[in-house]
Design an enzyme around this catalytic site. Structure first.
Site, PDB file in Angstrom:
ATOM      1  N   TRP A 287      18.655  29.482  33.831  1.00 57.85           N
ATOM      2  CA  TRP A 287      19.929  28.858  34.239  1.00 57.85           C
ATOM      3  C   TRP A 287      19.683  27.406  34.626  1.00 57.85           C
ATOM      4  O   TRP A 287      18.665  27.090  35.238  1.00 57.85           O
ATOM      5  CB  TRP A 287      20.544  29.628  35.423  1.00 57.85           C
ATOM      6  N   ASN A 322      43.641  37.670  35.832  1.00 61.50           N
ATOM      7  CA  ASN A 322      42.477  38.248  35.141  1.00 61.50           C
ATOM      8  C   ASN A 322      42.044  37.449  33.911  1.00 61.50           C
ATOM      9  O   ASN A 322      40.851  37.205  33.707  1.00 61.50           O
ATOM     10  CB  ASN A 322      42.780  39.697  34.739  1.00 61.50           C
ATOM     11  N   TRP A 340      25.281  33.619  36.915  1.00 56.61           N
ATOM     12  CA  TRP A 340      26.494  34.380  37.235  1.00 56.61           C
ATOM     13  C   TRP A 340      26.546  34.778  38.711  1.00 56.61           C
ATOM     14  O   TRP A 340      27.615  34.949  39.283  1.00 56.61           O
ATOM     15  CB  TRP A 340      26.622  35.615  36.333  1.00 56.61           C
ATOM     16  N   TRP A 363      31.733  39.726  36.288  1.00 58.59           N
ATOM     17  CA  TRP A 363      30.810  38.594  36.097  1.00 58.59           C
ATOM     18  C   TRP A 363      29.746  38.917  35.058  1.00 58.59           C
ATOM     19  O   TRP A 363      29.437  38.093  34.189  1.00 58.59           O
ATOM     20  CB  TRP A 363      30.178  38.168  37.425  1.00 58.59           C
TER      21      TRP A 363
HETATM   22  C1  LIG Z   1      34.799  37.560  36.710  1.00 58.77           C
HETATM   23  C2  LIG Z   1      35.729  38.653  37.168  1.00 58.77           C
HETATM   24  C3  LIG Z   1      35.722  39.052  38.505  1.00 58.77           C
HETATM   25  C4  LIG Z   1      36.568  40.076  38.953  1.00 58.77           C
HETATM   26  N1  LIG Z   1      36.517  40.454  40.267  1.00 58.77           N
HETATM   27  C5  LIG Z   1      37.298  41.492  40.693  1.00 58.77           C
HETATM   28  C6  LIG Z   1      37.230  41.925  42.040  1.00 58.77           C
HETATM   29  O1  LIG Z   1      36.464  41.417  42.871  1.00 58.77           O
HETATM   30  N2  LIG Z   1      38.062  42.948  42.421  1.00 58.77           N
HETATM   31  C7  LIG Z   1      38.914  43.562  41.531  1.00 58.77           C
HETATM   32  O2  LIG Z   1      39.646  44.486  41.926  1.00 58.77           O
HETATM   33  N3  LIG Z   1      38.960  43.165  40.257  1.00 58.77           N
HETATM   34  C8  LIG Z   1      38.201  42.161  39.811  1.00 58.77           C
HETATM   35  N4  LIG Z   1      38.285  41.754  38.502  1.00 58.77           N
HETATM   36  C9  LIG Z   1      39.166  42.491  37.576  1.00 58.77           C
HETATM   37  C10 LIG Z   1      40.603  41.951  37.463  1.00 58.77           C
HETATM   38  O3  LIG Z   1      40.585  40.590  37.191  1.00 58.77           O
HETATM   39  C11 LIG Z   1      41.436  42.207  38.724  1.00 58.77           C
HETATM   40  O4  LIG Z   1      41.379  43.570  39.082  1.00 58.77           O
HETATM   41  C12 LIG Z   1      42.905  41.839  38.537  1.00 58.77           C
HETATM   42  O5  LIG Z   1      43.047  40.545  38.065  1.00 58.77           O
HETATM   43  C13 LIG Z   1      43.636  42.006  39.863  1.00 58.77           C
HETATM   44  O6  LIG Z   1      44.972  41.619  39.722  1.00 58.77           O
HETATM   45  P1  LIG Z   1      46.131  42.701  39.782  1.00 58.77           P
HETATM   46  O7  LIG Z   1      46.008  43.486  41.041  1.00 58.77           O
HETATM   47  O8  LIG Z   1      47.426  41.996  39.489  1.00 58.77           O
HETATM   48  O9  LIG Z   1      45.711  43.652  38.595  1.00 58.77           O
HETATM   49  P2  LIG Z   1      46.509  44.413  37.450  1.00 58.77           P
HETATM   50  O10 LIG Z   1      46.256  43.698  36.194  1.00 58.77           O
HETATM   51  O11 LIG Z   1      47.906  44.690  37.836  1.00 58.77           O
HETATM   52  O12 LIG Z   1      45.690  45.782  37.362  1.00 58.77           O
HETATM   53  C14 LIG Z   1      45.879  46.847  38.312  1.00 58.77           C
HETATM   54  C15 LIG Z   1      44.598  47.224  38.969  1.00 58.77           C
HETATM   55  O13 LIG Z   1      43.670  47.711  37.995  1.00 58.77           O
HETATM   56  C16 LIG Z   1      42.343  47.340  38.366  1.00 58.77           C
HETATM   57  N5  LIG Z   1      41.802  46.451  37.323  1.00 58.77           N
HETATM   58  C17 LIG Z   1      42.485  45.656  36.478  1.00 58.77           C
HETATM   59  N6  LIG Z   1      41.649  45.027  35.635  1.00 58.77           N
HETATM   60  C18 LIG Z   1      40.401  45.431  35.959  1.00 58.77           C
HETATM   61  C19 LIG Z   1      39.106  45.138  35.454  1.00 58.77           C
HETATM   62  N7  LIG Z   1      38.913  44.324  34.411  1.00 58.77           N
HETATM   63  N8  LIG Z   1      38.035  45.705  36.063  1.00 58.77           N
HETATM   64  C20 LIG Z   1      38.207  46.553  37.098  1.00 58.77           C
HETATM   65  N9  LIG Z   1      39.405  46.876  37.618  1.00 58.77           N
HETATM   66  C21 LIG Z   1      40.482  46.325  37.052  1.00 58.77           C
HETATM   67  C22 LIG Z   1      42.450  46.598  39.672  1.00 58.77           C
HETATM   68  O14 LIG Z   1      42.247  47.517  40.720  1.00 58.77           O
HETATM   69  C23 LIG Z   1      43.867  46.072  39.648  1.00 58.77           C
HETATM   70  O15 LIG Z   1      44.401  45.787  40.903  1.00 58.77           O
HETATM   71  C24 LIG Z   1      37.445  40.714  38.030  1.00 58.77           C
HETATM   72  C25 LIG Z   1      37.458  40.290  36.703  1.00 58.77           C
HETATM   73  C26 LIG Z   1      36.619  39.269  36.279  1.00 58.77           C
HETATM   74  C27 LIG Z   1      36.654  38.851  34.830  1.00 58.77           C
END
Ligand SMILES: Cc1cc2nc3c(=O)[nH]c(=O)nc-3n(C[C@H](O)[C@H](O)[C@H](O)COP(=O)(O)OP(=O)(O)OC[C@H]3O[C@@H](n4cnc5c(N)ncnc54)[C@H](O)[C@@H]3O)c2cc1C
Length: 432
Positions: A287, A322, A340, A363
């Site tokens: 990195w 997201n 990362w 990540w």
């Molecule tokens: C780099 C990175 C870091 C992230 N860090 C987190 C984090 O710390 N906590 C977290 O809950 N999510 C994380 N996510 C996944 C996702 O981005 C978020 O869950 C979502 O954006 C939360 O917004 P929302 O509640 O409106 O979700 P919505 O899109 O409405 O989805 C509903 C629920 O589904 C779950 N969910 C949705 N997408 C994912 C996913 N890709 N992976 C796992 N669970 C998911 C979450 O619990 C979310 O609240 C991350 C994604 C990326 C790419």
């Protein structure tokens, strides 16, 4: 000494449809609810106006009020859980302790310590599944191993879910709560925090958003996702109710809830991912880790509008869409070749919905180092992502008012150059 059974709240901050609480009340009389502000966790938070601590404090206050209406209360402590339990053993005659399972590495170790202490005193710690539909170990492949790839995991998850839909835990036997006058609640100041000015999204699942989720979820300028992350994190809503609603309304939304459990399972089976790449060869990547570039990324000053808008949204609201999380994470790890783990730590400090398993999974997906990750040679082009997902610049203009002025910085690095540099760096590290 008063004879009680204890229900220990952790990341399940609600009274209704709470599995462990349901069992405690069903099987005991004089159930005393307990919450511990865990000093081991809180001491690591640098921001003393952390919105998540404020949120938890608020939720405990609400539970306190609801229990008062039932002639009961919640005992709230601040300190190291093991030490607190030692003190409680001197204050009460405890018949049993009930709680809901937590799968994170710290929580697992903490619960082992508390179990040992209680067992020494001939008390059992009863633990229940509450924060997931299927917990680590329930979805395994034909050879009894955990799935490394999401799609087959999700297929088995769905077929199990549809063959036995979860049910709400009710009725709650409230008459078995310990009857007591209101116990004292420590103030935020007493646990060394202050109020935050960040506002928390509502915990009411918007059915309209969920129903149209597959069409709206990729556009950061729209209110097209549920924003329930923080409520799932702290259990202020029930995953069973939400998953049932999702299964009626939108398959894509339900699929996201499965990703959440996939990453929890990956972390439970591979606790080393907390600080190592899931695919060990990727820990050979050299990195660049340029501090000034990292600072520009954190502040939303890279000169790539979609990246900067995302980072500014995160910094001021504790939320980032997201699609944009994927873009900023890819940009940091591939365009800037920054570890990362740096980005993950920054998100962990800022995200209201921070969840170790999903954050680490997200990540490592973006950096290409994770299970079922984005291949390393696929490098998001921030400009074409912006054209696709924010083509009218609505999201960008909201977060970068100076976008069309000379105050807005020039791109920190040329896209074509950075893309090639990332591919070459990854390739040569992996071929070593
Ligand atoms: C780099 C990175 C870091 C992230 N860090 C987190 C984090 O710390 N906590 C977290 O809950 N999510 C994380 N996510 C996944 C996702 O981005 C978020 O869950 C979502 O954006 C939360 O917004 P929302 O509640 O409106 O979700 P919505 O899109 O409405 O989805 C509903 C629920 O589904 C779950 N969910 C949705 N997408 C994912 C996913 N890709 N992976 C796992 N669970 C998911 C979450 O619990 C979310 O609240 C991350 C994604 C990326 C790419």
């Amino acid at each position: 000494m008063k004879k009680v059974s204890i229900f220990w709240f952790r990341r399940d901050l609600r009274l209704e449809d709470n599995h462990g609480l349901y069992q405690a009340l069903k099987e005991n009389e004089n159930v005393l609810p307990l919450f511990i502000f865990d000093k081991n966790i809180l001491d690591k938070l640098d921001n003393k106006a952390d919105a998540r601590v404020d949120f938890i404090h608020d939720q405990i206050g609400k539970i306190h009020q609801e229990l008062a209406k039932k002639g009961s209360s919640i005992l709230v402590k601040y300190g190291d859980p093991e030490v607190i339990f030692k003190e409680l053993l001197n204050e009460y005659s405890i018949t049993a302790v009930y709680t809901n399972r937590d799968y994170e590495p710290y929580a697992t170790t903490r619960d082992e310590k508390v179990t040992r202490l209680l067992n020494k005193n001939h008390i059992q710690l009863h633990r229940y599944k509450d924060q997931v539909i299927f917990e680590p170990g329930e979805i395994l492949n034909g050879s009894g191993e955990f799935y490394k790839v999401f799609t087959p995991f999700s297929k088995v998850w769905l077929s199990k879910f549809h063959s036995a839909k979860p049910e709400e835990f009710k009725p709650m036997h409230w008459k078995n709560l310990l009857q007591t006058s209101a116990l004292e609640l420590p103030s935020l100041q007493e646990i060394s925090f202050t109020k935050s000015d960040i506002s928390i999204p509502s915990k009411t699942a918007d059915e309209d958003i969920i129903a149209h989720y597959n069409q709206t979820r990729d556009f950061p300028a729209k209110k097209g996702t549920s924003r329930l992350g923080i409520h799932l994190r702290f259990g202020t809503i029930s995953i069973r109710k939400l998953a049932l609603k999702a299964s009626e309304l939108n398959a894509t939304y339900l699929n996201e809830l499965i990703w959440r459990e996939f990453y929890m399972m990956i972390l439970a089976y591979n606790p080393q991912v907390v600080d190592q790449a899931f695919k060990p060869a990727y820990d050979r990547i050299p990195w660049r880790n340029k501090e000034e570039e990292f600072a520009a990324w954190c502040e939303g000053k890279t000169g790539y509008p979609i990246v900067d808008a995302g980072m500014r949204e995160l910094n001021s609201t504790g939320y980032m869409h997201n699609r944009v999380r994927m873009i900023v994470a890819s940009f940091l790890t591939k365009h800037l070749l920054i570890d990362w783990r740096w980005g993950e730590t920054y998100f962990a400090e800022k995200l209201l919905d921070y969840e170790l398993a999903s954050n680490n999974g997200g990540w490592q997906w973006a950096a290409g180092t994770g299970t079922d990750a984005q291949p390393y040679f696929r490098v998001f082009n921030p400009t074409s992502q912006q054209e696709k997902f924010d083509k009218n610049w609505k999201y960008i203009k909201k977060w970068i008012p100076e976008i069309n002025s000379d105050k807005y910085p020039k791109p920190i690095v040329d896209h074509k150059f950075a893309r090639q540099r990332a591919i070459d760096t990854y390739k040569s590290a992996l071929n070593q």
